[in-house]
Enzyme design. Sequence first.
Site, PDB file in Angstrom:
ATOM      1  N   SER A 106       0.693  -1.230  -0.156  1.00 14.53           N
ATOM      2  CA  SER A 106      -0.022   0.065   0.096  1.00 14.53           C
ATOM      3  C   SER A 106       0.936   1.287   0.021  1.00 14.53           C
ATOM      4  CB  SER A 106      -0.945  -0.144   1.354  1.00 14.53           C
ATOM      5  OG  SER A 106      -1.547   1.438   1.454  1.00 14.53           O
TER       6      SER A 106
ATOM      7  N   TYR B  53      -1.779  -1.427  10.307  1.00 13.77           N
ATOM      8  CA  TYR B  53      -1.786  -1.489   8.979  1.00 13.77           C
ATOM      9  C   TYR B  53      -0.539  -0.877   8.396  1.00 13.77           C
ATOM     10  CZ  TYR B  53      -3.969  -0.961   4.049  1.00 13.77           C
ATOM     11  OH  TYR B  53      -4.377  -1.031   3.124  1.00 13.77           O
TER      12      TYR B  53
HETATM   13  P1  NAD Z   1     -11.701  -5.459   0.115  1.00 13.50           P
HETATM   14  O1  NAD Z   1     -12.213  -5.203   1.498  1.00 13.50           O
HETATM   15  O2  NAD Z   1     -12.657  -4.881  -0.953  1.00 13.50           O
HETATM   16  O3  NAD Z   1     -11.348  -6.971  -0.278  1.00 13.50           O
HETATM   17  C1  NAD Z   1     -10.534  -7.710   0.675  1.00 13.50           C
HETATM   18  C2  NAD Z   1     -10.751  -9.112   0.471  1.00 13.50           C
HETATM   19  O4  NAD Z   1      -9.791  -9.754   1.289  1.00 13.50           O
HETATM   20  C3  NAD Z   1     -12.279  -9.634   0.695  1.00 13.50           C
HETATM   21  O5  NAD Z   1     -12.974 -10.148  -0.285  1.00 13.50           O
HETATM   22  C4  NAD Z   1     -12.012 -10.209   1.868  1.00 13.50           C
HETATM   23  O6  NAD Z   1     -12.939 -11.255   2.544  1.00 13.50           O
HETATM   24  C5  NAD Z   1     -10.624 -10.984   1.990  1.00 13.50           C
HETATM   25  N1  NAD Z   1     -10.074 -11.377   2.968  1.00 13.50           N
HETATM   26  C6  NAD Z   1      -9.877 -10.826   4.230  1.00 13.50           C
HETATM   27  N2  NAD Z   1      -9.290 -11.360   5.066  1.00 13.50           N
HETATM   28  C7  NAD Z   1      -8.866 -12.468   4.552  1.00 13.50           C
HETATM   29  C8  NAD Z   1      -8.099 -13.639   4.955  1.00 13.50           C
HETATM   30  N3  NAD Z   1      -7.871 -14.051   6.322  1.00 13.50           N
HETATM   31  N4  NAD Z   1      -8.014 -14.620   3.887  1.00 13.50           N
HETATM   32  C9  NAD Z   1      -8.513 -14.678   2.688  1.00 13.50           C
HETATM   33  N5  NAD Z   1      -9.250 -13.468   2.341  1.00 13.50           N
HETATM   34  C10 NAD Z   1      -9.164 -12.497   3.284  1.00 13.50           C
HETATM   35  O7  NAD Z   1     -10.440  -4.742  -0.237  1.00 13.50           O
HETATM   36  P2  NAD Z   1      -9.628  -4.116  -1.326  1.00 13.50           P
HETATM   37  O8  NAD Z   1      -9.688  -2.687  -1.457  1.00 13.50           O
HETATM   38  O9  NAD Z   1      -9.915  -5.070  -2.424  1.00 13.50           O
HETATM   39  O10 NAD Z   1      -8.034  -4.393  -0.880  1.00 13.50           O
HETATM   40  C11 NAD Z   1      -7.355  -5.583  -1.229  1.00 13.50           C
HETATM   41  C12 NAD Z   1      -5.764  -5.107  -0.855  1.00 13.50           C
HETATM   42  O11 NAD Z   1      -5.338  -4.139  -1.578  1.00 13.50           O
HETATM   43  C13 NAD Z   1      -5.663  -5.338   0.555  1.00 13.50           C
HETATM   44  O12 NAD Z   1      -4.390  -6.035   0.935  1.00 13.50           O
HETATM   45  C14 NAD Z   1      -5.496  -3.948   0.689  1.00 13.50           C
HETATM   46  O13 NAD Z   1      -4.580  -3.507   2.033  1.00 13.50           O
HETATM   47  C15 NAD Z   1      -4.845  -3.522  -0.449  1.00 13.50           C
HETATM   48  N6  NAD Z   1      -4.939  -1.910  -0.656  1.00 13.50           N
HETATM   49  C16 NAD Z   1      -6.113  -1.260  -1.135  1.00 13.50           C
HETATM   50  C17 NAD Z   1      -6.191  -0.152  -1.514  1.00 13.50           C
HETATM   51  C18 NAD Z   1      -7.593   0.551  -1.758  1.00 13.50           C
HETATM   52  O14 NAD Z   1      -7.573   1.790  -2.127  1.00 13.50           O
HETATM   53  N7  NAD Z   1      -8.702  -0.280  -1.913  1.00 13.50           N
HETATM   54  C19 NAD Z   1      -5.246   0.914  -1.288  1.00 13.50           C
HETATM   55  C20 NAD Z   1      -4.057   0.022  -1.302  1.00 13.50           C
HETATM   56  C21 NAD Z   1      -3.869  -1.323  -0.743  1.00 13.50           C
END
Ligand code: NAD
Length: 262
Positions: free
Chosen positions: A147, A160
């Site tokens: 991230s 985080y």
């Molecule tokens: P989201 O909440 O939409 O999706 C996350 C998914 O991970 C969900 O389907 C959830 O069920 C699954 N999950 C959670 N715990 C889990 C586990 N123990 N085992 C397996 N699956 C699990 O989130 P997102 O925005 O799609 O984020 C995805 C990744 O990208 C994350 O690592 C997040 O930190 C990172 N990220 C997101 C953003 C953003 O702006 N959306 C920015 C930087 C990084």
Amino acid sequence: MKISLVGKVALVTGAGSGIGRGVAQVLAKVGAHVVAVDVNAATAKETAERITRDGGKATGLAGDVSSDASMIGVMERVAKDLGGGLHVLVNNAGVELFKGIQDTSYTDWDKIVDVDLKGVFISTKAGLPLLKKAGGSGGAYIVNIASVHAHATVPNLTAYAAAKGGVVGMTRSLSMELGPLGIRVNSISPGFVDTPMVQRWLNSMPNPQAELERVHKLHAVPRIGTPEDIGQMIAFLASGYADFVVGANLTIDGGLTNRLQH
Ligand code: NAD
């Protein structure tokens, strides 16, 4: 130059939502057989069904990245059902927590670190025999989703930001250990991406629409990212056209973190 992952197996964790689902769909579009893994079995299955409906190849599996038994089980299924090794592993599953340090309990800390940091370690360790198999015959790729918070962050995001910083450090060390085995390891640091995680954060604001407009303007483009923006970079990294990109962290944020606040 045409990207093709035909004949390759790509496993995406956290593929039931947001970035993971978008990445899974992009990798399937360029020909990979995608294994969509999520702790939520129903959403993993739904991602696989969407891909199949669109003419791609996919399997949806329940898997919890914070449990070694669960991820070993997932990898055993992949070996049994698909054979041939694992060509692409996208360690994407993640959870977020906005809390000050006084309010962050040890349980909160463990939850964030267990999924966001240890989950990358567990999934990679469980997948290693299959990744080595692919690495020894043409190449394998690991992409860890970190991230922008690994590099520049905000208050009240201690667990985080720590976990995501750890992902970038782990990526560097692993890239050196696994590079000689034909396994290229990189991380991606997304900025704002339009997913349920970001929607939940926006909904916690007094005026979500005004906040979204403010956030758009922080980007050079100016817009927030899409899951496909991340998926297309992963497809490129795994395509064979980017094989000298090793141990790198690629910031994909529409220019967000170039901006000095003043
Ligand atoms: P989201 O909440 O939409 O999706 C996350 C998914 O991970 C969900 O389907 C959830 O069920 C699954 N999950 C959670 N715990 C889990 C586990 N123990 N085992 C397996 N699956 C699990 O989130 P997102 O925005 O799609 O984020 C995805 C990744 O990208 C994350 O690592 C997040 O930190 C990172 N990220 C997101 C953003 C953003 O702006 N959306 C920015 C930087 C990084």
